[in-house]
Design a protein around this motif. Structure first.
Motif, short mmCIF file in Angstrom:
data_model
loop_
_atom_site.label_atom_id
_atom_site.label_comp_id
_atom_site.label_asym_id
_atom_site.label_seq_id
_atom_site.Cartn_x
_atom_site.Cartn_y
_atom_site.Cartn_z
N GLU A 137 -13.59 3.53 2.32
CA GLU A 137 -13.46 3.85 3.75
C GLU A 137 -13.43 2.55 4.54
O GLU A 137 -14.43 1.84 4.62
N LYS A 155 -9.33 5.24 2.62
CA LYS A 155 -9.25 6.11 3.78
C LYS A 155 -9.35 5.29 5.06
O LYS A 155 -10.18 4.38 5.16
N SER A 157 -10.20 6.45 8.49
CA SER A 157 -10.63 7.61 9.27
C SER A 157 -10.76 7.30 10.76
O SER A 157 -10.73 8.21 11.59
N THR A 158 -10.92 6.01 11.09
CA THR A 158 -10.94 5.55 12.47
C THR A 158 -10.12 4.26 12.52
O THR A 158 -9.69 3.75 11.48
N ALA A 181 -5.92 8.86 8.89
CA ALA A 181 -6.17 10.06 9.69
C ALA A 181 -5.25 10.10 10.90
O ALA A 181 -4.74 9.08 11.39
N THR A 184 -5.11 7.70 14.59
CA THR A 184 -5.79 6.42 14.37
C THR A 184 -4.77 5.30 14.36
O THR A 184 -3.56 5.53 14.24
#
Length: 253
Positions: A137, A155, A157-158, A181, A184
């Motif tokens: 992440e 990932k 995610s933000t 995501a 983002t």
């Protein structure tokens, strides 16, 4: 307690803590131990989109840079001529989109070979500066130049930032896939350039709805760009590229 008996234990503990930080710590304040050379793209370096098994598209996308697919027939390129804002649409045969497609089987064979060579180069870089950062992440981080390696998916995610200068290089080695995501952003700061950012992925790459991505994708499989997402870079896939009303612009030289 005799201090001479405890000192070796303290040294062992410090060594363990240092190793743990190196493996899992944030790259926000890190520095690379070596300078990476850019991955050479060869004749694949003019392509915004290059695929071996086809390009699908939900109208309308805007592509700046060359587009091609090989060895699949040109009929597997689902873009229309009006979606190529700048660049040439190359096909292996006359079945490509008309009237703009150019039949150039030999050129495409060389470009696909160079794409595969670039993938092998990126995957084969050794002595990573960061290993398994964030357990895959990387959202919310600021990443310094260097070589990053994961044995898992990555990932986003933000939002994530890549901070460095115009000559700095990032290489991301990903044994799984890359999943960004929706809504983002990957952003470059400090003068960093998208042409020097390389995302080597053994698995599928997905860029979420309305997200923004920066860099050159070297994917062993699918690259899927979701509705309204934008890319400043190149999507070089050894299977398919799928688009849905996207903007893909080759990076500034």
């Amino acid at each position: 307690m005799n201090p001479f008996q405890t000192k070796p234990h303290a040294l062992v503990l410090a060594t363990i803590l240092s190793a743990l930080l190196a493996a899992t710590g944030s790259a926000n304040a890190g520095t690379a131990s070596q300078v990476q050379a850019p991955v050479k793209l060869g004749s694949a370096g003019t392509f915004a989109l290059l695929s071996k098994t086809g390009i699908t598209d939900v109208y309308a996308s805007v592509i700046t840079g060359d587009v091609g697919a090989s060895p699949i027939t040109g009929a597997a390129i689902g873009l229309t001529c009006g979606e190529i804002a700048a660049g040439i649409l190359y096909t292996v045969d006359a079945a490509g989109p008309l009237p703009c497609s150019v039949t150039a089987a030999t050129l495409l064979t060389a470009a696909v070979s160079d794409m595969e060579t670039a993938y092998t180069d990126a995957a084969g870089r050794v002595r990573p500066d960061f290993t398994e950062l964030g357990s895959g992440e990387i959202g919310g981080r600021t990443l310094v130049p260097g070589l990053y390696k994961w044995g898992t998916d990555v990932k986003i995610s933000t939002d994530v930032k890549l901070a460095g200068g115009p000559n700095d290089v990032w290489i991301f080695q990903v044994s799984g896939g890359i999943h960004q995501a929706s809504a983002t952003r990957v952003t470059l700061t400090g003068g960093a350039l998208a042409k020097n950012v390389f995302w080597q992925s053994a698995g599928a790459v997905s860029i979420g709805t309305t997200a923004h991505f920066e860099g050159v994708v070297l994917s062993k499989t699918l690259v899927a760009v979701k509705t309204g997402a934008s890319v400043n870079g190149r999507l070089l896939a050894q299977t398919a590229v799928t688009l849905e009303k996207n903007t893909v612009s080759q990076p500034a030289p």
